[in-house]
Design a protein around this motif. Structure first.
Motif, PDB file in Angstrom:
ATOM      1  N   ASP A   1      -5.824  -2.643  -6.414  1.00 57.19           N
ATOM      2  CA  ASP A   1      -5.369  -3.503  -5.324  1.00 57.19           C
ATOM      3  C   ASP A   1      -6.101  -4.834  -5.391  1.00 57.19           C
ATOM      4  OD1 ASP A   1      -4.021  -4.331  -3.129  1.00 57.19           O
ATOM      5  OD2 ASP A   1      -5.169  -3.166  -1.676  1.00 57.19           O
ATOM      6  N   GLU A   2      -5.416  -5.881  -5.019  1.00 59.34           N
ATOM      7  CA  GLU A   2      -6.028  -7.209  -4.951  1.00 59.34           C
ATOM      8  C   GLU A   2      -6.668  -7.574  -6.281  1.00 59.34           C
ATOM      9  OE1 GLU A   2      -5.001  -8.088  -2.266  1.00 59.34           O
ATOM     10  OE2 GLU A   2      -5.307  -6.596  -0.708  1.00 59.34           O
TER      11      GLU A   2
ATOM     12  N   GLY B   1      -6.892  -7.464   2.917  1.00 61.59           N
ATOM     13  CA  GLY B   1      -6.294  -6.191   3.237  1.00 61.59           C
ATOM     14  C   GLY B   1      -6.455  -5.562   4.608  1.00 61.59           C
TER      15      GLY B   1
ATOM     16  N   THR C   1       0.814  -1.212   0.000  1.00 66.75           N
ATOM     17  CA  THR C   1       0.000   0.000   0.000  1.00 66.75           C
ATOM     18  C   THR C   1       0.851   1.268   0.000  1.00 66.75           C
ATOM     19  OG1 THR C   1      -1.397  -1.294   1.461  1.00 66.75           O
ATOM     20  CG2 THR C   1      -2.093   0.950   1.013  1.00 66.75           C
TER      21      THR C   1
HETATM   22 MG    MG Z   1      -2.948  -4.865   0.727  1.00 69.82          MG
END
Ligand code: MG
Ligand code: ADP
Length: 704
Positions: free
Chosen positions: A402-403, A559, A308
């Motif tokens: 993200d992801e 997360g 991140t």
């Molecule tokens: Mg993450």
């Protein structure tokens, strides 16, 4: 050329043995419209009548086999409907029981006359003994005389409906036998002659015929290899070509400045020292951003490796260069958490960060959309809502995803359409992806890897416990809470029965309330059926250590970052996939304290479940877990890859054909290095194939 084209494209109904009625079934049930489609409908297996096996060779893989030996001990047992004929089959290596339920009389008569037979059928294991029902009985002498070549018979998948309409595997095999002589000579070759020679590959026309009716084991395996080769090689060639188009031909925003925002954050507000891996990745990304070409990069790093902060740094870089950026996450909770953390981190810098999701209220949404269009909003964080068409930026320079598993190829392509000059794209993985899968799914991206965890992390201790250990578990949780730590308890969520899961969760909650009474222990609950505000409130309470135990369904999977939490209890752990278990485990072990992952399961487990749980106990390494997962489940089941369509191989299997994936990848690289535009005469066939493939995929046409 024209004539060849015509034959393969001939509508299926004109094939001998088909006709309009069956053609209808072909179209509806198999999506087969032309000769060519049928040619590519491969058998899933062959019945091997070319070899005679021994009883000692039998393995339980569901294959039909041939054996040769003596049949003795005929017995009729059972009454009426349970009546059956049994016999013993013996060869020099062992024995097998034969069973007939029908035609008993006929078989009895036959077996009284002769004892030596070649039998053909599917052995199954029945109470520890090999058993074959209704074997085909072949007279060995008769077979030698007739000189009919013993052969491989193809077996095809069909559907119930197709079978009803007389299109069973046998019928398909017959029809395909009619097809092959018609098309064999007109099947075009896709690989250059030179390559075929050098690699000793079977010509495509032979491979496509041998895959249906092989002459021998050897021919079958050569045909299989050739067809797998084509699938993998051309996919790799296409991906590399796309990558080439992106990096060399697509202009990108240039971010030459490392300015006040980046530097000030680095010097004054970064709460820790970056790991070397993080620094290297930031350098790699900065290289892309300064190049003038569009970046398409995949960032792989195990859970907790600190992805991140990298996203934040490059968003600051975008701002330094006058661009807006956005960060997209797959769930509301995760997006919220990113938003809160990042807006806190950049507050001293005076940036405007906004949050947008499906549940953003209309008035607020209007305000944000206006801010995006007039350039007021610097960083936008949110869910899929970000890529909706009505979200327009003044100057979008960078998108971080993200992801990524849940963002398909199509969604990625959607981003390109957002402006004339496409934004830079950084995709961050939730779980490490095995190399072969990464090459296949993300072969068009450049890859950065964080291969180092922040220092001071202690490896998480993972234990597998059963229901009988629950008292021990609760005792352990109490110890941890007494030391000031917090505990996650996660329940599986199965979509078909969300109600049931909620019951599980609520029952767990009641048990916890009983064993963990107030005021020492406050318990929070989070599940998917809650309103986002309520969920959010509960998450916040846990993050602030106002609740010590958080019970939840898998909504917390990705997360979530609560460094003070040191225990992750996973209930019914056998119901989770490996990558999910690893993700969940990654929620703890984020602070300096020793952390634990407790896998609770019932005692009776399937072999696969046990393997998964053992793998979790044995390793903390996400790449190892990912490889293991791929072996265990095959690529089709890896989360999020199903929709992508990229793994719709007819014959290749990237979990088993790892070597071939790597081999074809390297070969494709070599070919493009030597001839980047595939302009050499000997590469004409390759150029044609790649053009077709890229063209056919409309998702990609927007970027080429
Ligand atoms: Mg993450
Ligand atoms: P992930 O890669 O799984 O997304 P995160 O980015 O959420 O991991 O980082 C996990 C935790 O580690 C966060 O609390 C983050 O602040 C912290 N972190 C990140 N980089 C470092 C570092 N270099 N040193 C110490 N802690 C770090």
């Amino acid at each position: 050329m024209a004539a060849e084209y015509d034959i393969l494209k001939t509508p299926i109904e004109f094939l001998k043995g088909v006709g309009p009625k069956r053609a209808e079934v072909f179209r509806k049930e198999f999506d087969i419209h032309t000769f060519d489609d049928l040619l590519h409908y491969y058998p899933y297996r062959h019945v091997d009548k070319s070899q005679i096996f021994k009883v000692s060779d039998i393995v339980e893989d569901g294959s039909y086999i041939q054996l040769r030996g003596r049949i003795s001990n005929l017995q009729v047992v059972g009454q009426q409907r349970g009546k059956r004929l049994t016999a013993q089959f013996t060869d020099e290596s062992g024995t097998l029981e034969l069973v007939w339920f029908n035609g008993i009389k006929w078989v009895q008569e036959l077996l009284q006359k002769k004892h030596e037979f070649i039998i053909f059928g599917k052995p199954t294991l029945y109470y520890g003994h090999w058993n074959m029902t209704h074997p085909e009985l072949i007279d060995p002498n008769a077979q030698q005389e007739s000189q009919v070549p013993m052969a491989f018979l193809p077996l095809y998948n069909t559907s119930d409906l197709a079978k009803k309409k007389t299109l069973d595997s046998k019928a398909l095999a017959k029809i395909i036998a009619n097809l092959l002589p018609v098309v064999h000579d007109v099947i075009p070759e896709t690989l250059p002659e030179e390559m075929l020679r050098q690699l000793h590959l079977m010509p495509l026309r032979d491979a496509l015929c041998q895959i249906h009716y092989p002459e021998s084991h050897e021919q079958l395996s050569r045909a299989t290899l050739r067809l797998k080769f084509d699938e993998l090689f051309f996919l790799q060639l296409k991906m590399l070509k796309l990558k080439q188009i992106n990096t060399q031909k697509t202009a990108g925003h240039r971010f030459p400045l490392v300015g006040q925002f980046f530097n000030s954050f680095y010097k004054n507000h970064l709460p820790f020292e970056l790991t070397n891996a993080q620094k290297r990745v930031i350098r790699e990304i900065r290289g892309d951003l300064g190049s003038g070409h569009q970046m398409n990069r995949l960032l792989q790093g195990d859970v907790g490796s600190g992805k991140t902060i990298i996203a934040l740094f490059i968003m600051l870089l975008a701002k330094d260069n006058g661009y807006q950026s956005c960060l997209m996450a797959p769930t509301e909770i995760l997006a919220t958490q990113h938003y809160e953390k990042i807006s806190r981190q950049v507050a001293p810098l005076g940036l405007r960060v906004e949050f947008l999701s499906g549940s953003t209220k209309t008035a607020k949404r209007r305000q944000i959309l206006a801010g995006l269009e007039n350039g007021d909003v610097d960083i936008l964080i949110g869910t899929h809502a970000l890529i909706e068409d009505n979200v327009q930026f003044q100057n979008l320079g960078l998108v971080v995803i993200d992801e990524q598993h849940r963002f398909g190829v199509e969604q990625r392509a959607k981003l390109w359409r957002k402006s004339a000059v496409p934004p830079h794209i950084l995709v961050m993985t939730a779980t490490p992806i095995p190399r072969t899968l990464a090459m296949t799914l993300y072969g068009d991206l450049d890859v950065s890897v964080i291969d180092e965890l922040p220092s001071g992390r202690k490896p998480i201790i993972t234990k597998h416990l059963y229901e009988k250990d629950r008292v021990r578990l609760f005792g352990f949780m109490k110890e941890q809470i007494a030391e000031g730590r917090q505990v996650f308890v996660v329940y599986p969520l199965i979509q078909e029965s969300e109600k049931m899961d909620l019951l599980d969760l609520m029952a767990g909650y009641e048990a916890m309330e009983h064993d963990f009474p107030l005021p020492q222990y406050a318990i929070g609950v989070v599940h998917g059926k809650m309103k986002p505000e309520v969920k959010d409130y509960e998450m916040q309470r846990f993050a602030r250590n106002e609740t010590q135990i958080l019970l939840s369904t898998t909504v917390i999977e990705v997360g979530i970052d609560v460094p003070n939490a040191t225990v992750m209890v996973i209930e019914n752990a056998e119901r989770f996939g490996l990558s999910q278990l690893h993700q969940l485990r990654g929620r703890v072990g984020r602070g300096g304290n020793q952390s634990f992952c407790i896998l609770m399961s019932k005692y009776e487990l399937t072999a696969d479940s046990r393997k998964r749980l053992n793998a979790m106990v044995q390793t903390n390494d996400g790449f190892e877990i990912a490889n293991f997962d791929l072996q265990l489940r095959g690529p089709g089941d890896i989360q999020g890859t199903q929709q992508s369509g990229m793994l719709d191989f007819k014959i290749a299997d990237i979990s088993k054909d790892e070597k071939l994936v790597t081999y074809t990848r390297n070969l494709a690289i070599q070919v493009l290095n030597r001839d980047p535009d595939l302009a050499l005469p000997e590469n004409r066939r390759l150029a044609e194939m790649v053009a077709q493939l890229i063209d056919r995929d409309t998702n990609w046409s927007v970027i080429s």
